[in-house]
Design an enzyme around this catalytic site. Structure first.
Site, short mmCIF file in Angstrom:
data_model
loop_
_atom_site.label_atom_id
_atom_site.label_comp_id
_atom_site.label_asym_id
_atom_site.label_seq_id
_atom_site.Cartn_x
_atom_site.Cartn_y
_atom_site.Cartn_z
N THR A 132 -35.59 55.22 8.29
CA THR A 132 -35.88 55.01 7.07
C THR A 132 -37.19 55.05 6.19
O THR A 132 -38.28 54.79 7.19
CB THR A 132 -35.51 53.62 6.48
OG1 THR A 132 -35.66 53.58 5.28
CG2 THR A 132 -35.73 52.63 7.35
N ASP A 133 -37.55 55.46 5.20
CA ASP A 133 -38.82 55.74 4.65
C ASP A 133 -39.67 54.35 4.79
O ASP A 133 -40.70 54.05 4.53
CB ASP A 133 -38.84 56.34 3.37
CG ASP A 133 -37.95 55.78 2.27
OD1 ASP A 133 -37.53 54.71 2.66
OD2 ASP A 133 -38.09 56.28 1.02
N GLU A 134 -38.59 53.18 4.79
CA GLU A 134 -39.22 52.02 4.66
C GLU A 134 -40.10 51.57 5.60
O GLU A 134 -41.03 50.41 5.65
CB GLU A 134 -38.09 50.88 4.19
CG GLU A 134 -37.02 51.31 3.24
CD GLU A 134 -36.21 50.24 2.48
OE1 GLU A 134 -36.47 49.00 2.66
OE2 GLU A 134 -35.08 50.75 2.01
N TYR A 156 -36.08 43.83 7.36
CA TYR A 156 -35.39 44.94 7.70
C TYR A 156 -36.29 46.20 8.00
O TYR A 156 -35.84 46.96 9.18
CB TYR A 156 -34.53 45.38 6.46
CG TYR A 156 -34.07 46.90 6.10
CD1 TYR A 156 -32.95 47.28 7.24
CD2 TYR A 156 -34.51 47.92 5.50
CE1 TYR A 156 -32.61 48.63 7.16
CE2 TYR A 156 -34.13 48.95 5.44
CZ TYR A 156 -33.13 49.70 6.34
OH TYR A 156 -32.74 50.92 6.44
N LYS A 160 -36.20 48.31 11.82
CA LYS A 160 -36.42 49.62 11.64
C LYS A 160 -37.40 50.37 12.49
O LYS A 160 -37.35 51.17 13.56
CB LYS A 160 -36.03 50.20 10.42
CG LYS A 160 -34.56 49.95 9.73
CD LYS A 160 -33.30 50.46 10.51
CE LYS A 160 -33.25 51.81 10.58
NZ LYS A 160 -31.76 52.26 11.21
P1 NAD Z 1 -24.44 50.76 5.89
O1 NAD Z 1 -24.62 49.40 6.13
O2 NAD Z 1 -23.39 51.21 5.06
O3 NAD Z 1 -23.35 51.02 7.43
C1 NAD Z 1 -23.64 50.45 8.75
C2 NAD Z 1 -22.64 50.75 9.68
O4 NAD Z 1 -23.15 50.24 10.93
C3 NAD Z 1 -21.47 49.63 9.26
O5 NAD Z 1 -20.38 50.61 9.43
C4 NAD Z 1 -21.65 48.63 10.23
O6 NAD Z 1 -19.95 47.86 10.57
C5 NAD Z 1 -22.22 49.47 11.36
N1 NAD Z 1 -22.86 48.41 12.44
C6 NAD Z 1 -23.77 47.58 12.03
N2 NAD Z 1 -24.13 46.77 13.26
C7 NAD Z 1 -23.53 47.32 14.24
C8 NAD Z 1 -23.45 47.15 15.67
N3 NAD Z 1 -24.27 45.99 16.33
N4 NAD Z 1 -22.63 47.87 16.33
C9 NAD Z 1 -21.98 48.78 15.89
N5 NAD Z 1 -21.88 49.02 14.37
C10 NAD Z 1 -22.59 48.41 13.66
O7 NAD Z 1 -25.43 51.52 6.20
P2 NAD Z 1 -25.82 52.98 5.70
O8 NAD Z 1 -26.52 52.94 4.40
O9 NAD Z 1 -24.92 54.07 5.81
O10 NAD Z 1 -27.19 53.39 6.69
C11 NAD Z 1 -26.99 54.01 7.81
C12 NAD Z 1 -28.39 54.22 8.38
O11 NAD Z 1 -29.20 54.94 7.77
C13 NAD Z 1 -28.90 52.77 8.76
O12 NAD Z 1 -29.55 52.74 10.06
C14 NAD Z 1 -30.05 52.65 7.70
O13 NAD Z 1 -31.00 52.08 8.33
C15 NAD Z 1 -30.24 54.20 7.71
N6 NAD Z 1 -30.87 54.46 6.22
C16 NAD Z 1 -30.03 54.00 5.08
C17 NAD Z 1 -30.78 54.51 3.98
C18 NAD Z 1 -29.89 53.92 2.72
O14 NAD Z 1 -30.52 54.38 1.33
N7 NAD Z 1 -28.65 53.79 2.73
C19 NAD Z 1 -31.89 55.39 3.57
C20 NAD Z 1 -32.42 55.73 4.89
C21 NAD Z 1 -32.15 55.46 6.12
P1 TYD Z 2 -31.94 48.58 -2.88
O1 TYD Z 2 -30.80 49.24 -3.16
O2 TYD Z 2 -31.69 47.47 -1.99
O3 TYD Z 2 -32.73 49.63 -1.66
P2 TYD Z 2 -34.19 49.19 -0.91
O4 TYD Z 2 -34.44 47.92 -1.47
O5 TYD Z 2 -33.97 49.50 0.46
O6 TYD Z 2 -35.15 50.44 -1.47
O7 TYD Z 2 -32.91 48.56 -3.91
C1 TYD Z 2 -33.36 49.56 -4.55
C2 TYD Z 2 -34.43 49.04 -5.61
O8 TYD Z 2 -33.74 48.50 -6.66
C3 TYD Z 2 -35.48 48.13 -5.01
O9 TYD Z 2 -36.62 48.35 -5.58
C4 TYD Z 2 -34.96 46.75 -5.31
C5 TYD Z 2 -33.96 47.11 -6.48
N1 TYD Z 2 -32.98 46.27 -6.86
C6 TYD Z 2 -33.07 45.69 -8.15
O10 TYD Z 2 -33.96 45.62 -9.26
N2 TYD Z 2 -31.87 44.64 -8.37
C7 TYD Z 2 -30.99 44.56 -7.47
O11 TYD Z 2 -30.08 43.70 -7.69
C8 TYD Z 2 -31.05 45.39 -6.36
C9 TYD Z 2 -29.93 44.95 -5.36
C10 TYD Z 2 -32.08 45.97 -6.17
#
Ligand code: NAD
Ligand code: TYD
Length: 348
Positions: A132-134, A156, A160
């Site tokens: 992630t970019d985070e 988090y 990562k």
């Molecule tokens: P999500 O929370 O929807 O899915 C995570 C999945 O991993 C779930 O199905 C969960 O059951 C499974 N899981 C968790 N712990 C596990 C374990 N110990 N063993 C096996 N399975 C396990 O998340 P997402 O949004 O689909 O994100 C997927 C990946 O992409 C993550 O690694 C996240 O850090 C990365 N990512 C997400 C975003 C975003 O904005 N959602 C952005 C950049 C990167």
């Molecule tokens: P989020 O979807 O949790 O992603 P991330 O923190 O990983 O970027 O949040 C996106 C942005 O929205 C972040 O700046 C936090 C803000 N946010 C709110 O303002 N209210 C909320 O209830 C949530 C969940 C997030």
């Protein structure tokens, strides 16, 4: 290819599985623990498809379980790891599971990949670690390239970053074929309703308040889930071993603007938007350069306007999905995170 996709029952993972199966002749084993964030339902359409279903197998299990991971990897040509705990607010409340899956789990995958590479050096498996970019932390101005320092500021993001560093260390020390993708904030169908975009859409659909943290001027770079999934597929096929690649959305917006788009799309009044106490350590802005991935021929295809229209339409049509995804713990979770905040909120 025979792919092992960890975390493939989650939001981005299930999108990747569907699109990869449709675009290739690959077969996929999904290994997923099915935490509160994962669901078999996310794979149901694929399983029911006559062309895609026969090439998908689901195994419920934990990436920290070396026996399961080792036996599945013995029959895989590559692993894509989506498995993680992914919600910043939950990591602030309790970080244990984030470290377990993000550090120990990634280590178990790396060890299994290393052993498989030793057993078959001519067909060593590749690990794509979805990050992630985070990990770059808050970027006040400019944009982080792949060599920018890692300055994670939430548990988090720290978990990562630790996973990324372990992957790079295995590449240097053991020659393990790892690739790291660092994706921007992703949105689209089937995202758990705890995250900003689906939370605000589902609350708006129900006429409930939208809790905007702090001044709502934090910036995120928004990436539609299909684009994110396709970038990962490209990296699986084309990235350099040991390479790190940013996946940008190209659409940077403040949270307030995201909320306005959602309110307009759902036909709700701006009065629903409430200013609430900020998230501790809230990152002000994420921004990355995307030249390295662009050089492989990738660009995002879905604009924010189109992606959001599609996403709002999906949540409107799939109420049963998000009501089930909220699960039995939702009311407690919501009260803990938002109860006091909303009681003390002001118009935004
Ligand atoms: P999500 O929370 O929807 O899915 C995570 C999945 O991993 C779930 O199905 C969960 O059951 C499974 N899981 C968790 N712990 C596990 C374990 N110990 N063993 C096996 N399975 C396990 O998340 P997402 O949004 O689909 O994100 C997927 C990946 O992409 C993550 O690694 C996240 O850090 C990365 N990512 C997400 C975003 C975003 O904005 N959602 C952005 C950049 C990167
Ligand atoms: P989020 O979807 O949790 O992603 P991330 O923190 O990983 O970027 O949040 C996106 C942005 O929205 C972040 O700046 C936090 C803000 N946010 C709110 O303002 N209210 C909320 O209830 C949530 C969940 C997030």
């Amino acid at each position: 290819m025979r792919l092992l996709v960890a975390g493939g029952a989650g939001f981005i993972g299930s999108t990747f599985v569907a699109r990869r199966l449709a675009a290739s002749a690959d077969s996929i084993v999904v290994l997923d623990k099915l935490t509160y964030a994962g669901s078999r339902e996310n794979l149901a359409e694929i399983e029911a498809d006559a062309n895609l279903g026969p090439r998908l197998r689901f195994v419920q299990g934990d990436i920290c379980d070396a026996d399961i991971v080792g036996s599945l990897l013995a029959e895989a040509d590559a692993v894509v790891n989506f498995a993680a705990e992914t919600h910043v607010d939950r990591s602030i409340a309790a970080a244990d599971d984030f470290l377990r899956t993000g550090v120990t789990g990634v280590h178990v995958l790396l060890e299994a990949v290393r052993r498989a590479a030793e057993a078959r050096p001519d067909a060593a498996p590749r690990l794509v670690q979805v990050s992630t970019d985070e990990v770059y932390g808050t970027i006040e101005s400019g944009a982080a390239d792949e060599d920018a320092p890692l300055r994670p500021r939430s548990p988090y993001a720290a978990a990562k970053a630790a996973g990324d560093l372990l992957c790079l260390a295995y590449h240097v020390t053991h020659g393990t074929d790892v690739v790291i993708s660092r994706g921007a904030n992703t949105y689209g169908p089937r995202q758990h309703p705890e995250k900003l975009v689906p939370l605000f859409i589902t609350n708006a659909l129900e006429g409930e308040p939208l809790p905007l943290y702090g001044d709502g001027r934090q910036r995120r770079d928004w990436l539609f889930v299909d684009d994110h999934a396709d970038a990962i597929a490209l990296l699986l096929d084309r990235a350099a071993p040991g390479g790190v690649y940013n996946v940008t959305g190209g659409d940077e917006r403040i949270n307030r603007d995201v909320a306005d788009v959602i309110l307009a799309a759902t036909g709700r009044s701006a009065d629903l938007l409430r200013s609430v106490a900020d998230r501790p350590g809230h990152d002000r802005r994420y921004a990355m350069t995307g030249d390295r991935l662009a050089a492989l021929g990738w660009q995002s295809r879905v604009t924010f306007a189109d992606g959001m229209a599609h996403t709002v339409a999906w949540y409107s049509a799939n109420r049963a999905w998000w009501q089930r995804a909220r699960g039995p713990g939702w009311a407690d979770y919501y009260e803990r995170l938002y109860g006091r905040r909303l009681a003390e909120s002001t118009p935004a």
